[in-house]
Design an enzyme around this catalytic site. Sequence first.
Site, PDB file in Angstrom:
ATOM      1  N   ARG A 292      -3.437  -5.397   6.745  1.00  0.00           N
ATOM      2  CA  ARG A 292      -4.509  -5.909   7.445  1.00  0.00           C
ATOM      3  C   ARG A 292      -5.786  -5.162   7.269  1.00  0.00           C
ATOM      4  O   ARG A 292      -6.804  -5.712   7.524  1.00  0.00           O
ATOM      5  CB  ARG A 292      -4.234  -6.242   8.965  1.00  0.00           C
ATOM      6  CG  ARG A 292      -3.175  -7.112   9.282  1.00  0.00           C
ATOM      7  CD  ARG A 292      -3.108  -7.614  10.709  1.00  0.00           C
ATOM      8  NE  ARG A 292      -2.006  -8.647  10.936  1.00  0.00           N
ATOM      9  CZ  ARG A 292      -1.099  -8.552  11.085  1.00  0.00           C
ATOM     10  NH1 ARG A 292      -0.416  -7.447  11.056  1.00  0.00           N
ATOM     11  NH2 ARG A 292      -0.257  -9.625  11.167  1.00  0.00           N
TER      12      ARG A 292
ATOM     13  N   GLN B  59       7.237 -15.306  12.471  1.00  0.00           N
ATOM     14  CA  GLN B  59       6.866 -14.140  13.412  1.00  0.00           C
ATOM     15  C   GLN B  59       5.276 -14.229  13.640  1.00  0.00           C
ATOM     16  O   GLN B  59       4.752 -13.248  14.297  1.00  0.00           O
ATOM     17  CB  GLN B  59       7.241 -12.999  12.641  1.00  0.00           C
ATOM     18  CG  GLN B  59       6.391 -12.475  11.504  1.00  0.00           C
ATOM     19  CD  GLN B  59       7.058 -11.345  10.895  1.00  0.00           C
ATOM     20  OE1 GLN B  59       8.360 -11.370  10.279  1.00  0.00           O
ATOM     21  NE2 GLN B  59       6.462 -10.195  10.837  1.00  0.00           N
TER      22      GLN B  59
ATOM     23  N   SER C  95      -2.459  -0.228   6.668  1.00  0.00           N
ATOM     24  CA  SER C  95      -1.817  -1.653   6.938  1.00  0.00           C
ATOM     25  C   SER C  95      -2.408  -2.526   5.918  1.00  0.00           C
ATOM     26  O   SER C  95      -3.539  -2.371   5.424  1.00  0.00           O
ATOM     27  CB  SER C  95      -2.185  -1.714   8.335  1.00  0.00           C
ATOM     28  OG  SER C  95      -2.139  -3.383   8.617  1.00  0.00           O
TER      29      SER C  95
ATOM     30  N   HIS D 269       3.811   1.293   2.384  1.00  0.00           N
ATOM     31  CA  HIS D 269       5.274   0.608   2.027  1.00  0.00           C
ATOM     32  C   HIS D 269       5.788   1.440   0.850  1.00  0.00           C
ATOM     33  O   HIS D 269       7.130   1.700   0.834  1.00  0.00           O
ATOM     34  CB  HIS D 269       4.656  -0.455   1.412  1.00  0.00           C
ATOM     35  CG  HIS D 269       4.307  -1.624   2.178  1.00  0.00           C
ATOM     36  ND1 HIS D 269       2.884  -2.264   2.167  1.00  0.00           N
ATOM     37  CD2 HIS D 269       4.660  -2.213   3.417  1.00  0.00           C
ATOM     38  CE1 HIS D 269       2.783  -3.065   3.031  1.00  0.00           C
ATOM     39  NE2 HIS D 269       3.762  -3.144   3.790  1.00  0.00           N
TER      40      HIS D 269
ATOM     41  N   GLN E 113       9.340  -2.524  16.565  1.00  0.00           N
ATOM     42  CA  GLN E 113      10.027  -3.613  15.571  1.00  0.00           C
ATOM     43  C   GLN E 113      11.350  -2.800  15.095  1.00  0.00           C
ATOM     44  O   GLN E 113      12.408  -3.143  15.058  1.00  0.00           O
ATOM     45  CB  GLN E 113       9.131  -3.995  14.583  1.00  0.00           C
ATOM     46  CG  GLN E 113       9.875  -4.570  13.303  1.00  0.00           C
ATOM     47  CD  GLN E 113       8.960  -5.106  12.088  1.00  0.00           C
ATOM     48  OE1 GLN E 113       8.585  -6.105  12.090  1.00  0.00           O
ATOM     49  NE2 GLN E 113       8.783  -4.076  11.340  1.00  0.00           N
TER      50      GLN E 113
ATOM     51  N   HIS F  67       0.908  -1.298   0.100  1.00  0.00           N
ATOM     52  CA  HIS F  67       0.129   0.132   0.042  1.00  0.00           C
ATOM     53  C   HIS F  67       0.938   1.156  -0.009  1.00  0.00           C
ATOM     54  O   HIS F  67       2.264   1.216   0.021  1.00  0.00           O
ATOM     55  CB  HIS F  67      -1.128  -0.084   1.372  1.00  0.00           C
ATOM     56  CG  HIS F  67      -0.372  -0.366   2.392  1.00  0.00           C
ATOM     57  ND1 HIS F  67       0.516   0.742   3.274  1.00  0.00           N
ATOM     58  CD2 HIS F  67      -0.103  -1.327   3.410  1.00  0.00           C
ATOM     59  CE1 HIS F  67       1.153   0.130   4.207  1.00  0.00           C
ATOM     60  NE2 HIS F  67       0.535  -1.085   4.417  1.00  0.00           N
TER      61      HIS F  67
ATOM     62  N   ASP G 126       5.527   0.178  13.196  1.00  0.00           N
ATOM     63  CA  ASP G 126       5.621  -0.761  13.860  1.00  0.00           C
ATOM     64  C   ASP G 126       7.056  -0.472  14.562  1.00  0.00           C
ATOM     65  O   ASP G 126       8.198  -0.937  14.496  1.00  0.00           O
ATOM     66  CB  ASP G 126       6.166  -2.215  13.086  1.00  0.00           C
ATOM     67  CG  ASP G 126       4.916  -2.474  12.179  1.00  0.00           C
ATOM     68  OD1 ASP G 126       4.013  -3.266  12.556  1.00  0.00           O
ATOM     69  OD2 ASP G 126       5.065  -2.285  10.944  1.00  0.00           O
TER      70      ASP G 126
HETATM   71  P1  AMP Z   1       4.757  -5.165   6.753  1.00  0.00           P
HETATM   72  O1  AMP Z   1       4.532  -5.451   5.161  1.00  0.00           O
HETATM   73  O2  AMP Z   1       3.392  -4.819   7.108  1.00  0.00           O
HETATM   74  O3  AMP Z   1       5.703  -6.135   7.549  1.00  0.00           O
HETATM   75  O4  AMP Z   1       5.480  -3.872   6.567  1.00  0.00           O
HETATM   76  C1  AMP Z   1       6.787  -3.845   6.020  1.00  0.00           C
HETATM   77  C2  AMP Z   1       7.318  -2.261   6.296  1.00  0.00           C
HETATM   78  O5  AMP Z   1       6.344  -1.224   5.928  1.00  0.00           O
HETATM   79  C3  AMP Z   1       7.568  -2.245   7.892  1.00  0.00           C
HETATM   80  O6  AMP Z   1       8.792  -1.457   8.168  1.00  0.00           O
HETATM   81  C4  AMP Z   1       6.464  -1.361   8.311  1.00  0.00           C
HETATM   82  O7  AMP Z   1       6.547  -0.821   9.424  1.00  0.00           O
HETATM   83  C5  AMP Z   1       6.245  -0.375   7.002  1.00  0.00           C
HETATM   84  N1  AMP Z   1       4.716   0.088   7.033  1.00  0.00           N
HETATM   85  C6  AMP Z   1       3.476  -0.550   7.134  1.00  0.00           C
HETATM   86  N2  AMP Z   1       2.501   0.284   7.089  1.00  0.00           N
HETATM   87  C7  AMP Z   1       3.181   1.499   7.203  1.00  0.00           C
HETATM   88  C8  AMP Z   1       2.571   2.671   7.050  1.00  0.00           C
HETATM   89  N3  AMP Z   1       1.200   3.157   7.038  1.00  0.00           N
HETATM   90  N4  AMP Z   1       3.384   3.659   7.355  1.00  0.00           N
HETATM   91  C9  AMP Z   1       4.833   3.834   7.434  1.00  0.00           C
HETATM   92  N5  AMP Z   1       5.223   2.284   7.281  1.00  0.00           N
HETATM   93  C10 AMP Z   1       4.479   1.296   7.368  1.00  0.00           C
END
Ligand code: AMP
Length: 283
Positions: A190, A61, A188, A37, A156, A34, A153
């Site tokens: 999700r 995880q 997200s 990312h 993280q 999205h 996150d």
């Molecule tokens: P994920 O695919 O959810 O594991 O996220 C991959 C990376 O993108 C991680 O470093 C997340 O913190 C970051 N990320 C996910 N959603 C967002 C968001 N809304 N704003 C900034 N970074 C994000």
Amino acid sequence: MQVFNSKTKIYHAIEALKADNLTIGLVPTMGALHIGHLSLISKGLEENDVVVVSIFVNPTQFDNKEDLVKYPRTLERDINLLKTISVNKILVYTPSVDDIYGTDVLASKFNFDGLEFEMEGQFRHGHFDGVGTIVKRFFEIIKPHKAYFGEKDFQQLQIIKKLVEKYKLAVTVIGCDIYRESNGLAMSSRNERLTSEHRTAAPFIYKTLQTAKSKFGTKSANKVSEWVIKEFAKHDLLDLEYFSIADVKTLKPIGRKSNKNKYRAFIAVYAGEIRLIDNIALN
Ligand code: AMP
């Protein structure tokens, strides 16, 4: 766009780029990409010659099997979205579970100096061992100059910085702002699984964080937390799992407020079956 499924192949492709003195950024993701990312990837492209985007739903995880099975997997759409930013400067690494783990799909054990036991660590057992395992492996395969992680996150992000410090890894970790929908909901993968009812309700999470921030100016952390708990108790569609006002360095709940320390408010909420997290800087 080059898409790799094998660690050996991407390793050699990157070695060739490095031999030409090109710099490499890494953005690890679980896909269902999205704009949040994309904001990390764009930053990576500004600061590096080439950005590797890994797309891998990392089984170790997930403490919840159903969440792992239902996690959205949209590889073709993801690749098309990446092509809208750059075809030549992005490499995609989308390994199989076997390519990463072989037959032992197990996480290593990590000591992150206690960061792993706070918040998410209390509710998602083993989560950060899984995160540490996969990110360390990506760092070993890709050996990026810089790696980008979202403040979405935040725990993280702090844990990855600790990983780099402890293992003396030659990578600079860059934290990136949270990207939100216009209604405030943190983007997200999700969110795609929310029912329309829960989607309408979910912006309440960020609204509450914003009000908590303004209350934190004059009230104690305990009073703010009590207020948040009451707000969610009144809400029919959202269930609060935790709310914590914590020091950004230790992630431990705040003791006495001090102007010298930086604090954030962290929240996890169930919207039906979907677990959402968010956080906000308080000072
Ligand atoms: P994920 O695919 O959810 O594991 O996220 C991959 C990376 O993108 C991680 O470093 C997340 O913190 C970051 N990320 C996910 N959603 C967002 C968001 N809304 N704003 C900034 N970074 C994000």
